[in-house]
Motif scaffolding. Structure first.
Motif, PDB file in Angstrom:
ATOM      1  N   ASP A 198     -10.911   6.037  -1.988  1.00  0.00           N
ATOM      2  CA  ASP A 198      -9.569   5.579  -2.344  1.00  0.00           C
ATOM      3  C   ASP A 198      -8.888   6.563  -3.286  1.00  0.00           C
ATOM      4  O   ASP A 198      -7.680   6.824  -3.157  1.00  0.00           O
ATOM      5  N   LYS A 217       2.450   0.899  -4.086  1.00  0.00           N
ATOM      6  CA  LYS A 217       1.629   0.589  -5.258  1.00  0.00           C
ATOM      7  C   LYS A 217       0.268   1.239  -5.091  1.00  0.00           C
ATOM      8  O   LYS A 217      -0.473   0.902  -4.167  1.00  0.00           O
ATOM      9  N   THR A 218      -0.075   2.143  -5.989  1.00  0.00           N
ATOM     10  CA  THR A 218      -1.316   2.909  -5.842  1.00  0.00           C
ATOM     11  C   THR A 218      -2.338   2.612  -6.936  1.00  0.00           C
ATOM     12  O   THR A 218      -3.483   3.050  -6.828  1.00  0.00           O
ATOM     13  N   GLU A 219      -1.941   1.884  -7.974  1.00  0.00           N
ATOM     14  CA  GLU A 219      -2.867   1.563  -9.059  1.00  0.00           C
ATOM     15  C   GLU A 219      -2.692   0.108  -9.479  1.00  0.00           C
ATOM     16  O   GLU A 219      -1.592  -0.451  -9.384  1.00  0.00           O
ATOM     17  N   ASP A 223       0.814  -1.214   0.000  1.00  0.00           N
ATOM     18  CA  ASP A 223       0.000   0.000   0.000  1.00  0.00           C
ATOM     19  C   ASP A 223       0.847   1.263   0.000  1.00  0.00           C
ATOM     20  O   ASP A 223       0.381   2.329  -0.430  1.00  0.00           O
ATOM     21  N   ARG A 243      -7.311   9.355  -1.658  1.00  0.00           N
ATOM     22  CA  ARG A 243      -6.071   8.978  -0.983  1.00  0.00           C
ATOM     23  C   ARG A 243      -4.984   8.600  -1.988  1.00  0.00           C
ATOM     24  O   ARG A 243      -3.928   8.093  -1.604  1.00  0.00           O
ATOM     25  N   GLY A 244      -5.273   8.852  -3.269  1.00  0.00           N
ATOM     26  CA  GLY A 244      -4.279   8.589  -4.301  1.00  0.00           C
ATOM     27  C   GLY A 244      -4.192   7.154  -4.751  1.00  0.00           C
ATOM     28  O   GLY A 244      -3.182   6.743  -5.330  1.00  0.00           O
ATOM     29  N   ARG A 245      -5.261   6.382  -4.544  1.00  0.00           N
ATOM     30  CA  ARG A 245      -5.240   4.971  -4.923  1.00  0.00           C
ATOM     31  C   ARG A 245      -6.393   4.645  -5.873  1.00  0.00           C
ATOM     32  O   ARG A 245      -7.462   5.238  -5.797  1.00  0.00           O
TER      33      ARG A 245
END
Length: 313
Positions: A197, A139-141, A136, A200-202
């Motif tokens: 999400d 890795k955001t995508e 987490d 939060r940049g995800r």
């Protein structure tokens, strides 16, 4: 640096309530700490633990507390580098709990040690959760459905396997059914929290699905709902619901008490998916939630199911 000061500073930068105490708590004090932490976080894991035999509840509390603290070390700390350091420290404290348990100072690991020994729990399942929390941070995508399954292998499935082990089930065939439920629950939370999400940049919606339905990345950030976006979420929900149903077969292979608990997990996930469908799959206008009345209905239904399992004719 002595043992006490090492433990004291191991979680430097963590939320204050999770700092290691200066003196080692007794087993009773540690179990009380975990029980209170579980009570304060009124989530599915805590609610489901109400339906397990009383002698196993302390084990559920210690496992939940380990997961809760680890999750917060990763999510409640703004600096990813600090979060990674804290997660590494938590992992070292876990190894200490296995290798030199007499040195454990944190109440989670004092309580968890008894659970580990009593239920013969492998350390890798606990480490797998830390792998997910570290992911987490970097890795955001996600690009593919398989990537989401791989993430869930670490983030969700270990919890279900730990529950089975606490309840005495060690068969891999049963664990694989548990994996389906846990992965589906993780995915249901992703579809429920698309906007949150993103803030939060995800992004957990896989890029391959967005390409298939011609969805632009900016639609999520701009909350621009289209029929294509709805069709995409409907497809993801349908696939997730099927996984939940497949995992539901586990209730045929465990005792009635555990079946009630696992059914509560599964029905909770199904309720989330139904909430998404009730919004016509528009998860951009607001987070679909399971109503309080629905939660109460699930709990009452589970209580009656448990009572029926106690009656023999």
């Amino acid at each position: 640096m002595n043992q006490q000061s090492t433990a004291e500073h191991a979680l430097l930068g963590a939320p204050h309530q999770y700092l290691t105490p200066l003196t080692r708590p007794s087993l009773e004090e540690a179990q009380s700490w975990c029980r209170e932490l579980t009570r304060l976080h009124y989530e599915n894991f805590h609610v489901a633990s109400m339906f397990v035999p009383p002698h196993a509840r302390r084990h559920f509390d210690s496992i939940y507390s380990y997961c809760r603290v680890a999750d917060d070390l990763g999510d409640e700390v703004d600096d990813p580098l600090v979060a990674m350091r804290l997660l590494d420290a938590w992992g070292s404290m876990l190894d200490e709990c296995y290798d030199t348990p007499e040195r454990s100072m944190h109440p989670v690991f004092v309580a968890l040690r008894e659970t580990i020994v009593a239920c013969e729990l492998p350390r890798q399942l606990f480490h797998d959760l830390l792998i997910a929390f570290r992911m987490d941070q970097v890795k955001t995508e996600y690009e593919t459905w398989q990537e989401l399954l791989d993430y869930s292998h670490y983030s969700a499935n270990p919890v279900g396997r730990l529950v089975l082990l606490v309840c005495g089930y060690r068969e891999e065939s049963i664990a694989l059914l548990s994996d389906k439920i846990c992965t589906a629950l993780q995915l249901a939370n992703f579809w429920q929290d698309v906007v949150e999400d993103k803030e939060r940049g995800r992004r957990y919606i896989p890029a391959e699905w967005m390409d298939r339905f011609h969805i632009d990345e900016g639609q999520i950030e701009g909350r621009i709902f289209t029929p294509e976006f709805g069709a995409m979420i409907r497809d993801l929900v349908t696939r997730t619901r099927a996984m939940l149903a497949e995992g539901g077969e586990i209730t045929r292979h465990v005792d009635r008490d555990l079946a009630v608990t696992l059914n509560l997990f599964r029905k909770g996930g199904d309720a989330i998916l139904s909430g998404i469908a009730a919004q016509e799959y528009d998860v951009l206008r607001g987070r679909p939630v399971v109503s309080k009345s629905k939660k109460v209905s699930l709990l009452i239904g589970s209580l009656f199911e448990k009572l029926r399992s106690r009656i023999s004719w």
